[in-house]
Motif scaffolding. Sequence first.
Motif, PDB file in Angstrom:
ATOM      1  N   LYS A  73       0.836  -1.203   0.000  1.00  0.00           N
ATOM      2  CA  LYS A  73       0.000   0.000   0.000  1.00  0.00           C
ATOM      3  C   LYS A  73       0.870   1.252   0.000  1.00  0.00           C
ATOM      4  O   LYS A  73       1.984   1.247   0.507  1.00  0.00           O
ATOM      5  N   LEU A  74       0.335   2.304  -0.515  1.00  0.00           N
ATOM      6  CA  LEU A  74       1.067   3.568  -0.564  1.00  0.00           C
ATOM      7  C   LEU A  74       1.319   4.145   0.819  1.00  0.00           C
ATOM      8  O   LEU A  74       2.332   4.797   1.051  1.00  0.00           O
ATOM      9  N   VAL A  75       0.395   3.905   1.737  1.00  0.00           N
ATOM     10  CA  VAL A  75       0.527   4.441   3.099  1.00  0.00           C
ATOM     11  C   VAL A  75       1.789   3.906   3.776  1.00  0.00           C
ATOM     12  O   VAL A  75       2.426   4.612   4.544  1.00  0.00           O
ATOM     13  N   ALA A  76       2.164   2.677   3.471  1.00  0.00           N
ATOM     14  CA  ALA A  76       3.368   2.087   4.056  1.00  0.00           C
ATOM     15  C   ALA A  76       4.634   2.736   3.493  1.00  0.00           C
ATOM     16  O   ALA A  76       5.645   2.827   4.179  1.00  0.00           O
ATOM     17  N   GLN A  77       4.584   3.206   2.252  1.00  0.00           N
ATOM     18  CA  GLN A  77       5.748   3.778   1.599  1.00  0.00           C
ATOM     19  C   GLN A  77       5.881   5.290   1.792  1.00  0.00           C
ATOM     20  O   GLN A  77       6.981   5.824   1.809  1.00  0.00           O
ATOM     21  N   PHE A  78       4.734   5.973   1.898  1.00  0.00           N
ATOM     22  CA  PHE A  78       4.736   7.431   1.962  1.00  0.00           C
ATOM     23  C   PHE A  78       3.866   7.928   3.111  1.00  0.00           C
ATOM     24  O   PHE A  78       2.896   7.283   3.489  1.00  0.00           O
ATOM     25  N   GLU A  79       4.226   9.083   3.640  1.00  0.00           N
ATOM     26  CA  GLU A  79       3.400   9.710   4.654  1.00  0.00           C
ATOM     27  C   GLU A  79       2.212  10.355   3.951  1.00  0.00           C
ATOM     28  O   GLU A  79       2.377  11.195   3.052  1.00  0.00           O
ATOM     29  N   MET A  80       1.014   9.935   4.329  1.00  0.00           N
ATOM     30  CA  MET A  80      -0.188  10.402   3.637  1.00  0.00           C
ATOM     31  C   MET A  80      -1.256  10.839   4.632  1.00  0.00           C
ATOM     32  O   MET A  80      -1.272  10.400   5.767  1.00  0.00           O
ATOM     33  N   LYS A  81      -2.153  11.675   4.139  1.00  0.00           N
ATOM     34  CA  LYS A  81      -3.275  12.137   4.934  1.00  0.00           C
ATOM     35  C   LYS A  81      -4.519  12.077   4.056  1.00  0.00           C
ATOM     36  O   LYS A  81      -4.496  12.546   2.916  1.00  0.00           O
ATOM     37  N   ASP A  82      -5.591  11.485   4.550  1.00  0.00           N
ATOM     38  CA  ASP A  82      -6.841  11.393   3.793  1.00  0.00           C
ATOM     39  C   ASP A  82      -7.581  12.715   3.904  1.00  0.00           C
ATOM     40  O   ASP A  82      -7.985  13.126   4.986  1.00  0.00           O
ATOM     41  N   LEU A  83      -7.747  13.391   2.770  1.00  0.00           N
ATOM     42  CA  LEU A  83      -8.433  14.679   2.748  1.00  0.00           C
ATOM     43  C   LEU A  83      -9.910  14.540   2.390  1.00  0.00           C
ATOM     44  O   LEU A  83     -10.607  15.546   2.225  1.00  0.00           O
ATOM     45  N   GLY A  84     -10.388  13.315   2.221  1.00  0.00           N
ATOM     46  CA  GLY A  84     -11.789  13.095   1.862  1.00  0.00           C
ATOM     47  C   GLY A  84     -11.988  13.194   0.366  1.00  0.00           C
ATOM     48  O   GLY A  84     -11.048  13.197  -0.421  1.00  0.00           O
ATOM     49  N   LYS A  85     -13.252  13.306  -0.009  1.00  0.00           N
ATOM     50  CA  LYS A  85     -13.579  13.385  -1.432  1.00  0.00           C
ATOM     51  C   LYS A  85     -13.115  14.710  -2.019  1.00  0.00           C
ATOM     52  O   LYS A  85     -13.193  15.749  -1.378  1.00  0.00           O
ATOM     53  N   LEU A  86     -12.663  14.653  -3.267  1.00  0.00           N
ATOM     54  CA  LEU A  86     -12.217  15.837  -3.986  1.00  0.00           C
ATOM     55  C   LEU A  86     -13.404  16.765  -4.236  1.00  0.00           C
ATOM     56  O   LEU A  86     -14.456  16.331  -4.672  1.00  0.00           O
ATOM     57  N   LYS A  87     -13.234  18.050  -3.936  1.00  0.00           N
ATOM     58  CA  LYS A  87     -14.289  19.040  -4.169  1.00  0.00           C
ATOM     59  C   LYS A  87     -13.860  20.095  -5.181  1.00  0.00           C
ATOM     60  O   LYS A  87     -14.647  20.508  -6.021  1.00  0.00           O
ATOM     61  N   TYR A  88     -12.608  20.534  -5.091  1.00  0.00           N
ATOM     62  CA  TYR A  88     -12.122  21.585  -5.990  1.00  0.00           C
ATOM     63  C   TYR A  88     -10.624  21.416  -6.171  1.00  0.00           C
ATOM     64  O   TYR A  88      -9.889  21.233  -5.200  1.00  0.00           O
ATOM     65  N   PHE A  89     -10.173  21.437  -7.438  1.00  0.00           N
ATOM     66  CA  PHE A  89      -8.752  21.288  -7.704  1.00  0.00           C
ATOM     67  C   PHE A  89      -8.432  21.916  -9.058  1.00  0.00           C
ATOM     68  O   PHE A  89      -9.041  21.581 -10.070  1.00  0.00           O
ATOM     69  N   LEU A  90      -7.483  22.846  -9.085  1.00  0.00           N
ATOM     70  CA  LEU A  90      -7.013  23.486 -10.317  1.00  0.00           C
ATOM     71  C   LEU A  90      -8.151  24.024 -11.190  1.00  0.00           C
ATOM     72  O   LEU A  90      -8.166  23.830 -12.397  1.00  0.00           O
ATOM     73  N   GLY A  91      -9.103  24.680 -10.557  1.00  0.00           N
ATOM     74  CA  GLY A  91     -10.199  25.296 -11.302  1.00  0.00           C
ATOM     75  C   GLY A  91     -11.324  24.348 -11.651  1.00  0.00           C
ATOM     76  O   GLY A  91     -12.270  24.729 -12.329  1.00  0.00           O
ATOM     77  N   ILE A  92     -11.245  23.113 -11.211  1.00  0.00           N
ATOM     78  CA  ILE A  92     -12.276  22.117 -11.505  1.00  0.00           C
ATOM     79  C   ILE A  92     -13.047  21.801 -10.225  1.00  0.00           C
ATOM     80  O   ILE A  92     -12.462  21.446  -9.207  1.00  0.00           O
ATOM     81  N   THR A  93     -14.374  21.937 -10.304  1.00  0.00           N
ATOM     82  CA  THR A  93     -15.252  21.631  -9.181  1.00  0.00           C
ATOM     83  C   THR A  93     -15.861  20.253  -9.396  1.00  0.00           C
ATOM     84  O   THR A  93     -16.312  19.937 -10.500  1.00  0.00           O
ATOM     85  N   VAL A  94     -15.894  19.451  -8.339  1.00  0.00           N
ATOM     86  CA  VAL A  94     -16.460  18.108  -8.408  1.00  0.00           C
ATOM     87  C   VAL A  94     -17.599  18.022  -7.402  1.00  0.00           C
ATOM     88  O   VAL A  94     -17.410  18.293  -6.218  1.00  0.00           O
ATOM     89  N   ALA A  95     -18.792  17.668  -7.893  1.00  0.00           N
ATOM     90  CA  ALA A  95     -19.967  17.510  -7.031  1.00  0.00           C
ATOM     91  C   ALA A  95     -20.455  16.067  -7.131  1.00  0.00           C
ATOM     92  O   ALA A  95     -20.513  15.496  -8.230  1.00  0.00           O
ATOM     93  N   TYR A  96     -20.809  15.485  -5.999  1.00  0.00           N
ATOM     94  CA  TYR A  96     -21.194  14.078  -5.934  1.00  0.00           C
ATOM     95  C   TYR A  96     -22.661  13.943  -5.546  1.00  0.00           C
ATOM     96  O   TYR A  96     -23.184  14.723  -4.764  1.00  0.00           O
ATOM     97  N   SER A  97     -23.307  12.920  -6.084  1.00  0.00           N
ATOM     98  CA  SER A  97     -24.598  12.459  -5.593  1.00  0.00           C
ATOM     99  C   SER A  97     -24.506  10.931  -5.521  1.00  0.00           C
ATOM    100  O   SER A  97     -23.441  10.370  -5.770  1.00  0.00           O
ATOM    101  N   LYS A  98     -25.602  10.273  -5.218  1.00  0.00           N
ATOM    102  CA  LYS A  98     -25.543   8.831  -5.006  1.00  0.00           C
ATOM    103  C   LYS A  98     -24.996   8.074  -6.217  1.00  0.00           C
ATOM    104  O   LYS A  98     -24.136   7.209  -6.076  1.00  0.00           O
ATOM    105  N   ASN A  99     -25.474   8.367  -7.403  1.00  0.00           N
ATOM    106  CA  ASN A  99     -25.071   7.634  -8.593  1.00  0.00           C
ATOM    107  C   ASN A  99     -24.420   8.500  -9.666  1.00  0.00           C
ATOM    108  O   ASN A  99     -24.290   8.084 -10.807  1.00  0.00           O
ATOM    109  N   ARG A 100     -24.032   9.717  -9.312  1.00  0.00           N
ATOM    110  CA  ARG A 100     -23.498  10.628 -10.316  1.00  0.00           C
ATOM    111  C   ARG A 100     -22.348  11.465  -9.755  1.00  0.00           C
ATOM    112  O   ARG A 100     -22.292  11.741  -8.570  1.00  0.00           O
ATOM    113  N   ILE A 101     -21.507  11.890 -10.683  1.00  0.00           N
ATOM    114  CA  ILE A 101     -20.451  12.848 -10.371  1.00  0.00           C
ATOM    115  C   ILE A 101     -20.524  13.934 -11.442  1.00  0.00           C
ATOM    116  O   ILE A 101     -20.563  13.628 -12.637  1.00  0.00           O
TER     117      ILE A 101
END
Length: 164
Positions: free
Chosen positions: A1-29
């Motif tokens: 697993k990556l966690v064993a190799q690198f120090e990582m932190k779970d930030l949860g689901k992606l919401k906004y990154f590089l000008g891109i907004t991501v919205a989630y619903s039950k069966n859609r993104i």
Amino acid sequence: KLVAQFEMKDLGKLKYFLGITVAYSKNRIFISQRKYVLDLLKETRKLGCRTSTISIEQNHRIESEESTPIEKAQYHRLVGKLIYLSHTRLDITYVVSVVNQFMHDPRERHMQAVNKIFRYLKSSPRKGLLLKREDTLTMKIYTDADKGQNSSVNAKQFAPQLLF
């Protein structure tokens, strides 16, 4: 697993990154660049411009009209931003590829085409990609069967295909 190799932190689901907004619903993104579009319109002073329902005229001939040369740096910057925007706005992919072909020698007529794209974006800043969860895995392929009809577009350079 990556966690064993690198120090990582779970930030949860992606919401906004590089000008891109991501919205989630039950069966859609839903992925959009609404804020990016509005910031781009503000930066180019197009927030107050009139809107357009189309991004380019049918049977356009922007390459055939001789017009005044314009500053390359500004044209390159604007077309580059439109290329980035076309990742989530498939409705502008074709027209962005058309204006991209004139990067070597941009003219006033080409800048008018870029401004028309901005007027179109102003009319629809909320568009984006809707990804739906399906029970079965299927692939649909769409292609531009009419790519040889317009001489202004080099078919070898632009042969759009959408895979779903």
